[in-house]
Design an enzyme around this catalytic site. Structure first.
Site, mmCIF file in Angstrom:
data_model
loop_
_atom_site.group_PDB
_atom_site.id
_atom_site.type_symbol
_atom_site.label_atom_id
_atom_site.label_comp_id
_atom_site.label_asym_id
_atom_site.label_seq_id
_atom_site.Cartn_x
_atom_site.Cartn_y
_atom_site.Cartn_z
ATOM 1 C CE LYS A 44 -164.672 96.754 25.369
ATOM 2 N NZ LYS A 44 -163.402 97.117 24.815
HETATM 3 C C1 LIG Z 1 -162.000 96.892 24.631
HETATM 4 C C2 LIG Z 1 -161.128 97.898 24.034
HETATM 5 C C3 LIG Z 1 -160.050 97.540 23.215
HETATM 6 C C4 LIG Z 1 -159.605 96.112 23.010
HETATM 7 O O1 LIG Z 1 -160.565 95.323 22.411
HETATM 8 P P1 LIG Z 1 -160.375 93.723 22.377
HETATM 9 O O2 LIG Z 1 -161.474 93.287 21.473
HETATM 10 O O3 LIG Z 1 -160.537 93.228 23.772
HETATM 11 O O4 LIG Z 1 -159.040 93.433 21.814
HETATM 12 C C5 LIG Z 1 -159.327 98.553 22.611
HETATM 13 N N1 LIG Z 1 -159.626 99.853 22.815
HETATM 14 C C6 LIG Z 1 -160.645 100.230 23.611
HETATM 15 C C7 LIG Z 1 -160.921 101.687 23.786
HETATM 16 C C8 LIG Z 1 -161.421 99.272 24.253
HETATM 17 O O5 LIG Z 1 -162.406 99.658 25.063
#
Ligand SMILES: *Cc1c(COP(=O)(O)O)cnc(C)c1O
Length: 381
Positions: free
Chosen positions: A184
């Protein structure tokens, strides 16, 4: 297979290393001062009243559903073109996700018209996902929410610091959820943040993050309190200070990183404009956005053609991905599946190109040139 140009690359250097070592040497490694520092930095940068650091965004979405009192018998409207966690959270609290189609191949966000059409007396909330950090049409969505008395959860995983008409994403609905998973915009390995401007919701979130306990170990270690009560059935959704310390560094680096991504996106837009059979979604966006990923959609294509193009790019050392497989087509969603033609077209014909601050002009040029050659070749087959 190793790629000469990966999809994503961590923006880490010795500053993150130093921050981690500092926490290790402080001898306080679980939820403590670094989590508080990250939370206060986050509230400042996102212009939101409250932020609570969590173990990941899946937990943030789960908590959001729980504190907004979504439960069995309720329906929650959400897009299918997202990561599964955006819908799984609805099922954790016993409610039913109702999938809504996106606006088009040039706007991969959920369509407010489809949202309004799907409202029933059982509808309790709307979950929006700001795809790649590009804002959903929040004015229309908030208007629908007010009209039908629905709660709004923003899955803002792709958009920390992205804006919509002067507001930061995540701070517009009732609750905003963020992820700090490795790939991210802010990377801590695992990690997340939940934000809200509602003080009552914030208090409940803080309580539920740690077993419903009225005090944290850190507070007790400081001698502020000596005991605790458990007043709600909570969870262990805490972040630790090792990750929070990485998060603080990453958050400080974010504005510079986003500037680089803007320039990268600009070059992509210029060079991809030369490939006739490629749609670049959100090409007319004028908001400040994170550019979490670089999605393109092939015109007049099929899944077989898309996969062939991806394989050829991979052979040239360029890693790609697909965002997303469409949640409603997964086995565990068969019983609530419906026909979502635009979502399905995008799931079958989208390609995600590399996007990270360290991509060079030469990298981008190579990617676009290779892509163009492949598309030309593919046509004359
Ligand atoms: C990465 C992501 C998640 C999940 O996040 P985690 O921290 O891995 O639990 C949920 N929604 C979207 C749109 C994402 O890109």
């Amino acid at each position: 297979m190793s790629f000469s140009i990966p999809l994503f690359s961590l923006n880490f250097d010795e500053i993150e290393e130093k921050a981690v070592i500092e926490v290790l040497r402080s001898k306080w490694i679980s939820t403590g001062p670094k989590c508080e520092e990250l939370e206060s930095l986050f509230t400042g940068m996102l212009q939101v009243k409250h932020a609570v650091a969590l173990s990941n965004c899946t937990d943030a979405l789960h908590l959001a559903c729980r504190v907004l009192d979504i439960h069995e018998g309720d329906e929650v409207l959400c897009p299918s073109l997202s990561f599964a966690a955006s819908a799984n959270c609805v099922r954790y609290v016993g409610a039913t996700p109702v999938f809504c189609d996106i606006s088009g191949t040039d706007n991969l966000n959920v369509n407010p018209v489809e949202i309004e059409k799907a409202v029933t007396p059982k509808t309790k909330a709307i979950i929006v996902v700001h795809f790649a950090g590009f804002p959903c049409e929040m004015n229309a969505i908030m208007q629908i929410a007010r009209k039908h008395r629905l709660k709004v959860i923003e899955d803002a995983c792709h958009g920390p610091l992205s804006e919509y008409r002067g507001k930061k994403l995540g701070a517009i609905g009732d609750i905003g959820c963020f992820s700090f998973f490795s790939n991210k915009n802010i990377s801590t390995g695992e990690g997340g943040m939940i934000v809200t401007n509602d003080t009552a919701l914030h208090q409940k979130i803080r309580l539920l993050r740690s077993h419903g306990m009225t005090s944290l170990s850190y507070q007790r270690a400081q001698g502020h309190v000596t005991t605790y009560d458990i007043t709600e059935l909570g969870y262990n959704f805490r972040m630790d200070d090792i990750r929070a310390a990485i998060g603080v560094v990453q958050l400080k680096k974010l504005p510079t990183d986003l500037q680089k991504r803007q320039e990268i996106r600009k070059q992509y837009l210029e060079e991809l404009a030369n490939i006739a059979e490629v749609i670049v979604p959100f090409a007319d966006n004028r908001e400040f956005v994170t550019n979490y990923i670089m999605p393109v959609v092939l015109k007049n294509s099929t899944p077989e053609k898309r996969n062939r193009v991806r394989n050829l790019l991979h052979e040239k050392g360029i890693q790609t991905s697909v965002h997303y497989l469409a949640i409603h087509r997964f086995t565990i969603y068969r019983q609530v599946a419906k026909n979502l033609p635009i979502t399905e077209y995008v799931a079958d014909n989208e390609i995600t190109l590399p996007m990270y601050g360290a991509l060079t002009k030469e990298n981008i040029h190579y990617i676009c040139k290779t892509f163009k050659t492949i598309m030309k070749f593919d046509f004359h087959e």
